[in-house]
Enzyme design. Structure first.
Site, mmCIF file in Angstrom:
data_model
loop_
_atom_site.group_PDB
_atom_site.id
_atom_site.type_symbol
_atom_site.label_atom_id
_atom_site.label_comp_id
_atom_site.label_asym_id
_atom_site.label_seq_id
_atom_site.Cartn_x
_atom_site.Cartn_y
_atom_site.Cartn_z
ATOM 1 N N LYS A 14 0.890 -1.024 0.013
ATOM 2 C CA LYS A 14 -0.203 -0.010 -0.172
ATOM 3 C C LYS A 14 0.895 1.290 -0.029
ATOM 4 C CE LYS A 14 -3.745 -2.220 2.840
ATOM 5 N NZ LYS A 14 -4.503 -2.072 3.860
ATOM 6 N N PHE A 64 -15.195 4.635 8.125
ATOM 7 C CA PHE A 64 -13.773 5.075 7.541
ATOM 8 C C PHE A 64 -13.872 4.795 5.900
ATOM 9 C CE2 PHE A 64 -13.953 0.440 8.856
ATOM 10 C CZ PHE A 64 -13.600 -0.243 7.905
ATOM 11 N N ARG A 102 -1.037 -14.016 5.376
ATOM 12 C CA ARG A 102 -1.952 -13.420 6.588
ATOM 13 C C ARG A 102 -1.082 -13.489 7.625
ATOM 14 N NH1 ARG A 102 -6.555 -10.518 5.381
ATOM 15 N NH2 ARG A 102 -7.442 -10.943 7.354
ATOM 16 N N THR A 108 -4.764 -6.773 11.471
ATOM 17 C CA THR A 108 -5.256 -5.645 10.704
ATOM 18 C C THR A 108 -4.712 -4.399 11.425
ATOM 19 O OG1 THR A 108 -7.302 -6.794 10.189
ATOM 20 C CG2 THR A 108 -7.147 -4.201 9.793
ATOM 21 N N ARG A 122 2.660 -5.847 9.970
ATOM 22 C CA ARG A 122 1.643 -4.678 10.185
ATOM 23 C C ARG A 122 2.095 -3.980 11.478
ATOM 24 N NH1 ARG A 122 -3.616 -7.092 8.141
ATOM 25 N NH2 ARG A 122 -3.809 -6.117 6.096
ATOM 26 N N HIS A 147 -1.895 -5.395 2.065
ATOM 27 C CA HIS A 147 -3.233 -5.873 1.903
ATOM 28 C C HIS A 147 -2.991 -7.436 1.712
ATOM 29 C CE1 HIS A 147 -7.304 -7.415 0.748
ATOM 30 N NE2 HIS A 147 -6.587 -8.039 -0.427
HETATM 31 P P1 ATP Z 1 -6.700 -5.921 4.206
HETATM 32 O O1 ATP Z 1 -8.031 -6.305 3.515
HETATM 33 O O2 ATP Z 1 -6.041 -4.797 3.976
HETATM 34 O O3 ATP Z 1 -5.626 -7.206 3.984
HETATM 35 P P2 ATP Z 1 -7.664 -7.078 6.698
HETATM 36 O O4 ATP Z 1 -8.261 -7.895 5.863
HETATM 37 O O5 ATP Z 1 -6.914 -7.333 7.826
HETATM 38 O O6 ATP Z 1 -6.935 -6.088 5.719
HETATM 39 P P3 ATP Z 1 -10.307 -5.842 6.450
HETATM 40 O O7 ATP Z 1 -11.099 -5.799 7.673
HETATM 41 O O8 ATP Z 1 -10.457 -6.344 5.151
HETATM 42 O O9 ATP Z 1 -9.114 -6.046 6.897
HETATM 43 O O10 ATP Z 1 -10.118 -4.043 6.425
HETATM 44 C C1 ATP Z 1 -9.629 -3.532 5.145
HETATM 45 C C2 ATP Z 1 -8.728 -2.491 5.551
HETATM 46 O O11 ATP Z 1 -9.623 -1.340 5.856
HETATM 47 C C3 ATP Z 1 -7.641 -2.567 6.481
HETATM 48 O O12 ATP Z 1 -6.470 -2.903 5.927
HETATM 49 C C4 ATP Z 1 -7.635 -1.218 7.291
HETATM 50 O O13 ATP Z 1 -6.764 -0.460 6.480
HETATM 51 C C5 ATP Z 1 -8.945 -0.819 7.126
HETATM 52 N N1 ATP Z 1 -9.943 -0.933 8.203
HETATM 53 C C6 ATP Z 1 -10.658 -2.208 8.453
HETATM 54 N N2 ATP Z 1 -11.386 -2.000 9.681
HETATM 55 C C7 ATP Z 1 -10.956 -0.698 10.069
HETATM 56 C C8 ATP Z 1 -11.473 0.041 11.203
HETATM 57 N N3 ATP Z 1 -12.580 -0.381 12.143
HETATM 58 N N4 ATP Z 1 -11.255 1.415 11.266
HETATM 59 C C9 ATP Z 1 -10.478 1.934 10.501
HETATM 60 N N5 ATP Z 1 -9.792 1.325 9.409
HETATM 61 C C10 ATP Z 1 -10.231 -0.176 9.087
HETATM 62 MG MG MG Z 2 -9.636 -7.796 4.071
#
Ligand code: ATP
Ligand code: MG
Length: 241
Positions: A14, A64, A102, A108, A122, A147
């Site tokens: 990213k 967000f 992962r 996350t 991360r 991601h």
């Molecule tokens: P990614 O999809 O980026 O690999 P992830 O699967 O661990 O991460 P997701 O739940 O898919 O997490 O969220 C995607 C992205 O959105 C996260 O990487 C983060 O940048 C953002 N994000 C997720 N949850 C939140 C939250 N509660 N508040 C702020 N940003 C969030």
């Molecule tokens: Mg995700």
């Protein structure tokens, strides 16, 4: 070979990782030496809004969401240097690819990552306040450097979103692809099967595309519902256009 040996996953390096010069670190953490995985595809992408919205479709409507789009589009980390806004899209292949990446990525939330999984990628991320026009903090954006696809269905959707079949060497294409026998053009949210002034050609006869995209375009052109939206298909054909 067993299809499990060919599991694929999408990784995005990213804009915060690019901004903070952590690309080499991320790549070395994900290297074959550490993970046993191989590259299936790699691409530098200027992320337009449509692609960002499709990639994060599951977060549409959340507080967000808008800041997440600005983050992945590079606007947050390169506010004044538009030309630097890009991400590195990678497809990795190998046994257990999704879970392996992962695990190395970690939780996350970067603060949680530091506490629960010191040493994960991360753990080097940060939290950034999301404010409204008056400056009131509404939420926190998680700047977490990479991601990584969460499961096989997401990996398929995401790899097809970020890559065309021709972006991957033939031996690395695990999803069905074939040549289109129709023309498809896109303009302002509409699909056409003949050229319209100002439209972009998504596919021409002979262009190789994912079978699921060709099928979706055929249905959408006929005014029917498809398994995905027009934007989800068009977004990738507009990458770096
Ligand atoms: P990614 O999809 O980026 O690999 P992830 O699967 O661990 O991460 P997701 O739940 O898919 O997490 O969220 C995607 C992205 O959105 C996260 O990487 C983060 O940048 C953002 N994000 C997720 N949850 C939140 C939250 N509660 N508040 C702020 N940003 C969030
Ligand atoms: Mg995700």
């Amino acid at each position: 070979m067993d299809t499990k040996d060919f599991e694929q996953t999408l990784v995005l390096i990213k804009p915060d990782a690019l901004r903070h010069s952590l690309t080499g670190y991320v790549l070395s953490q994900l290297s074959e030496f550490h993970t046993g995985l191989r590259f299936a595809g790699a691409k530098i992408v200027r992320v337009h809004r449509m692609l960002a919205e499709e990639h994060y479709a599951e977060h549409r409507g959340k507080v967000f969401f808008e800041s997440l789009l600005e983050y992945i589009m590079g606007a947050s980390h390169y506010p004044d240097e538009e030309w630097k806004r890009r991400v590195i899209a990678l497809a990795y292949v190998g046994p257990g690819a999704i879970q392996k990446i992962r695990d190395i990525a970690g939780p996350t939330n970067p603060h949680e990552a530091r506490v629960k999984r010191p040493g994960c990628i991360r753990a080097l991320g940060t939290l950034f306040p999301v404010k409204d026009a008056s400056g009131t903090v509404l939420d926190e954006r998680m700047d977490n450097l990479i991601h990584a696809s969460a499961n096989p269905a997401d990996a398929e959707r995401e790899i097809k979103l970020w890559f065309k079949p021709g972006d991957l060497p033939p031996a690395m294409r695990i999803y069905e692809s074939r040549a289109s026998d129709e023309h498809y053009y896109y303009k302002e949210g509409k699909l056409f099967t003949a050229y319209e002034p100002g439209s972009v050609c998504l596919l021409a006869p002979g262009n190789v595309a994912w079978v699921s995209d060709i099928e979706a375009l055929r249905l959408l052109a006929g005014g029917r519902k498809a398994s995905c939206s027009l934007e989800a298909v068009a977004a990738k054909y507009l990458i770096n256009e």
